[in-house]
Design a protein around this motif. Structure first.
Motif, mmCIF file in Angstrom:
data_model
loop_
_atom_site.group_PDB
_atom_site.id
_atom_site.type_symbol
_atom_site.label_atom_id
_atom_site.label_comp_id
_atom_site.label_asym_id
_atom_site.label_seq_id
_atom_site.Cartn_x
_atom_site.Cartn_y
_atom_site.Cartn_z
ATOM 1 N N GLU A 1 0.832 -1.210 0.000
ATOM 2 C CA GLU A 1 0.000 0.000 0.000
ATOM 3 C C GLU A 1 0.865 1.258 0.000
ATOM 4 O O GLU A 1 0.568 2.222 -0.723
ATOM 5 C CB GLU A 1 -0.926 -0.006 1.215
ATOM 6 C CG GLU A 1 -2.103 -0.952 1.099
ATOM 7 C CD GLU A 1 -3.036 -0.860 2.277
ATOM 8 O OE1 GLU A 1 -4.258 -0.824 2.078
ATOM 9 O OE2 GLU A 1 -2.532 -0.823 3.416
ATOM 10 N N HIS B 1 1.154 4.181 -2.780
ATOM 11 C CA HIS B 1 0.946 5.562 -2.347
ATOM 12 C C HIS B 1 2.098 6.466 -2.765
ATOM 13 O O HIS B 1 1.890 7.609 -3.186
ATOM 14 C CB HIS B 1 0.772 5.592 -0.835
ATOM 15 C CG HIS B 1 0.711 6.963 -0.241
ATOM 16 N ND1 HIS B 1 -0.313 7.840 -0.485
ATOM 17 C CD2 HIS B 1 1.569 7.623 0.581
ATOM 18 C CE1 HIS B 1 -0.101 8.968 0.155
ATOM 19 N NE2 HIS B 1 1.046 8.866 0.809
ATOM 20 N N ARG C 1 -11.253 -1.016 -7.030
ATOM 21 C CA ARG C 1 -9.905 -1.199 -6.511
ATOM 22 C C ARG C 1 -8.888 -1.196 -7.651
ATOM 23 O O ARG C 1 -9.134 -1.778 -8.703
ATOM 24 C CB ARG C 1 -9.820 -2.520 -5.742
ATOM 25 C CG ARG C 1 -10.704 -2.568 -4.500
ATOM 26 C CD ARG C 1 -10.457 -3.828 -3.707
ATOM 27 N NE ARG C 1 -11.394 -3.951 -2.601
ATOM 28 C CZ ARG C 1 -11.391 -4.958 -1.724
ATOM 29 N NH1 ARG C 1 -10.487 -5.924 -1.862
ATOM 30 N NH2 ARG C 1 -12.274 -4.994 -0.753
ATOM 31 N N THR D 1 1.701 6.969 7.212
ATOM 32 C CA THR D 1 0.524 6.157 7.494
ATOM 33 C C THR D 1 0.350 6.080 9.008
ATOM 34 O O THR D 1 1.114 6.691 9.766
ATOM 35 C CB THR D 1 0.665 4.749 6.892
ATOM 36 O OG1 THR D 1 -0.561 4.025 7.048
ATOM 37 C CG2 THR D 1 1.789 3.977 7.552
ATOM 38 N N ARG E 1 -1.195 12.969 1.448
ATOM 39 C CA ARG E 1 -2.047 11.949 0.839
ATOM 40 C C ARG E 1 -2.822 12.527 -0.341
ATOM 41 O O ARG E 1 -2.888 11.924 -1.420
ATOM 42 C CB ARG E 1 -3.005 11.398 1.896
ATOM 43 C CG ARG E 1 -4.030 10.402 1.361
ATOM 44 C CD ARG E 1 -4.972 9.967 2.470
ATOM 45 N NE ARG E 1 -5.971 9.056 1.963
ATOM 46 C CZ ARG E 1 -7.101 9.429 1.393
ATOM 47 N NH1 ARG E 1 -7.372 10.721 1.260
ATOM 48 N NH2 ARG E 1 -7.976 8.535 0.941
ATOM 49 N N GLU F 1 -10.072 4.288 -4.713
ATOM 50 C CA GLU F 1 -10.156 3.308 -3.628
ATOM 51 C C GLU F 1 -8.762 2.878 -3.199
ATOM 52 O O GLU F 1 -7.842 2.814 -4.018
ATOM 53 C CB GLU F 1 -10.944 2.085 -4.091
ATOM 54 C CG GLU F 1 -12.445 2.308 -4.232
ATOM 55 C CD GLU F 1 -13.167 2.140 -2.912
ATOM 56 O OE1 GLU F 1 -12.540 1.638 -1.949
ATOM 57 O OE2 GLU F 1 -14.343 2.522 -2.835
ATOM 58 N N PRO F 2 -8.581 2.554 -1.907
ATOM 59 C CA PRO F 2 -7.321 1.930 -1.495
ATOM 60 C C PRO F 2 -7.130 0.602 -2.212
ATOM 61 O O PRO F 2 -8.098 -0.045 -2.624
ATOM 62 C CB PRO F 2 -7.499 1.741 0.021
ATOM 63 C CG PRO F 2 -8.573 2.705 0.411
ATOM 64 C CD PRO F 2 -9.482 2.821 -0.772
ATOM 65 N N ARG G 1 -11.553 -0.451 1.674
ATOM 66 C CA ARG G 1 -11.702 0.324 2.899
ATOM 67 C C ARG G 1 -11.339 -0.516 4.114
ATOM 68 O O ARG G 1 -11.429 -1.751 4.081
ATOM 69 C CB ARG G 1 -13.150 0.826 3.040
ATOM 70 C CG ARG G 1 -13.623 1.640 1.855
ATOM 71 C CD ARG G 1 -12.897 2.955 1.748
ATOM 72 N NE ARG G 1 -13.285 3.712 0.560
ATOM 73 C CZ ARG G 1 -12.734 4.850 0.188
ATOM 74 N NH1 ARG G 1 -11.775 5.380 0.921
ATOM 75 N NH2 ARG G 1 -13.124 5.468 -0.917
#
Length: 407
Positions: A74, A78, A92, A149, A205, A251-252, A256
């Motif tokens: 992740e 990012h 996603r 994070t 972010r 979306e991550p 979520r």
């Protein structure tokens, strides 16, 4: 600074980043969360969407192929270290098989990627910098470095995590802040109880999501995520557009958070809480929304996009208010607002107004935080009777809860 000047500055920064890493700029053409251009996945036409989906893999499999844990994967996405593609209407992200093959050929794989995304907490970060944990916390609260994070401990308290590489770079850049007395400005700032970690995390972010999103509606959705429902309704008065912003929000990679406590923490940390931060997010959303409307209208129930676009354009007072508590402009005020926003839209630079979230020196970060509203934003003095209003976008921005006007 005028809006056009801010936009030109932002365009220059993006150009510099593109020159430093031209390969990433080419690869970013594949990454379009909500799809740039005609539609499909990552800007690919609808007829080719099935072929593109077949050549991609889910995030879980990609993480296993790259030897990364879910949290590390992740963070890599990012940071833009791993390119992903997303369908036009959200969902996603998926990873192209070619991207996985490219990363597996990088020298030092897989340890090199894991090291670049290694995170540390307060205790380990303090040991890395050779300082006490209490001093590390003060530096983080003052905005000297930004958390990447967080997680919730067993007491449901937020625990911030930082990139080890970023802490090492800070130590090399500001060695004088690791020992001795802190600067006077920083001490005065910390005595007020300020904690810039949530704002810095939020700003970083948003900036990274916007930079890797090619679809204008997806970029607007990222900006909208920083506003609470009341603020969002003041900027985006059309309920269909608000619903579409939620639909296309990136979306991550793993969806979520499943834990209710984690979802609650995200809901508390995502919205902007400082008046000047709210102001900048409203400006950014207004400009991004204008660009998105030029690209295509938001779909209406029943799929009658053309009728909805006509109704939005013909509705009196469709210009949004970007000042705190100003509501929706109408009549002559709406026309003036539309003209001012149009002037900002005419600039050729990307329509993103950055929020300064980190200074190169901690003293400068403290000075910026203590300075109050950004230059060009109206304060109480701008609301004095007889002063001209409505001459530009920033001239009409009000300050919620600070006695500002909402021209």
């Amino acid at each position: 600074m005028a809006v056009s000047g801010v936009l030109r500055t932002n365009a220059g920064r993006r150009s510099v980043r593109a020159e430093r890493d031209p390969g990433r700029g080419e690869a970013a053409q594949v990454d379009a969360p909500a799809g740039a251009g005609a539609g499909g996945v990552g800007g690919v036409s609808g007829r080719d969407e099935a072929a593109v989906t077949a050549s991609t893999v889910a995030a879980g499999r990609a993480a296993r192929d790259l030897g990364l844990r879910r949290a590390e994967f992740e963070i890599a996405v990012h940071l833009g270290l791993i390119e992903v593609v997303t369908a036009r209407d959200g969902g996603r992200p998926r990873v192209p098989e070619e991207e996985i093959a490219r990363l597996r050929k990088v020298p030092g794989f897989p340890g090199s990627m894991a090291e670049r995304v290694r995170t540390v907490g307060t205790a380990e970060g303090a040991a890395l910098l050779g300082i006490a944990p209490a001093r590390f916390t003060r530096l983080a609260r003052a905005g000297c470095f930004c958390p990447v994070t967080f997680y919730l401990n067993r007491y449901r308290a937020v625990v911030w995590l930082y990139l080890a590489d970023e802490l090492s770079a800070f130590a090399a850049r500001e060695p004088e802040l690791l020992g001795g007395r802190a600067p006077v400005e920083m001490r005065a700032l910390l005595e007020t109880g300020v904690d810039r970690r949530p704002r810095n995390w939020r700003s970083q972010r948003i900036d990274r999501l916007v930079s890797r999103s090619r679809d204008p509606w997806a970029r607007a959705a990222v900006q909208a995520s920083a506003l609470d429902p009341v603020q969002l309704a003041e900027v985006v008065d059309d309920p269909y557009e608000r619903a579409y912003l939620v639909r296309v929000r990136p979306e991550p990679v793993f969806g979520r958070p499943a834990s209710p406590a984690a979802r609650e923490a995200m809901a508390e940390l995502l919205p902007a809480d400082d008046p000047d931060e709210i102001l900048w997010r409203r400006v950014s959303l207004t400009l991004e929304l204008d660009r998105a409307r030029e690209d295509r209208p938001a779909p209406a129930p029943g799929g009658d996009v053309a009728a909805h676009a006509t109704s939005v354009r013909g509705r009196p007072g469709t210009a949004r208010s970007v000042g705190g508590g100003a509501g929706v402009a109408s009549g002559a005020g709406g026309a003036a607002a539309g003209a001012a926003v149009g002037a900002g839209r005419a600039a050729s630079a990307p329509l993103v107004v950055p929020v300064p979230h980190r200074a190169t020196a901690c003293v400068e970060a403290s000075r910026v935080a203590a300075a109050g509203p950004p230059a060009g934003a109206p304060g109480p003095a701008d609301c004095a009777p007889g002063l001209p209003r409505g001459r530009g976008l920033l001239a009409r921005l009000g300050w919620r809860g600070r006695g500002g006007c909402a021209g």
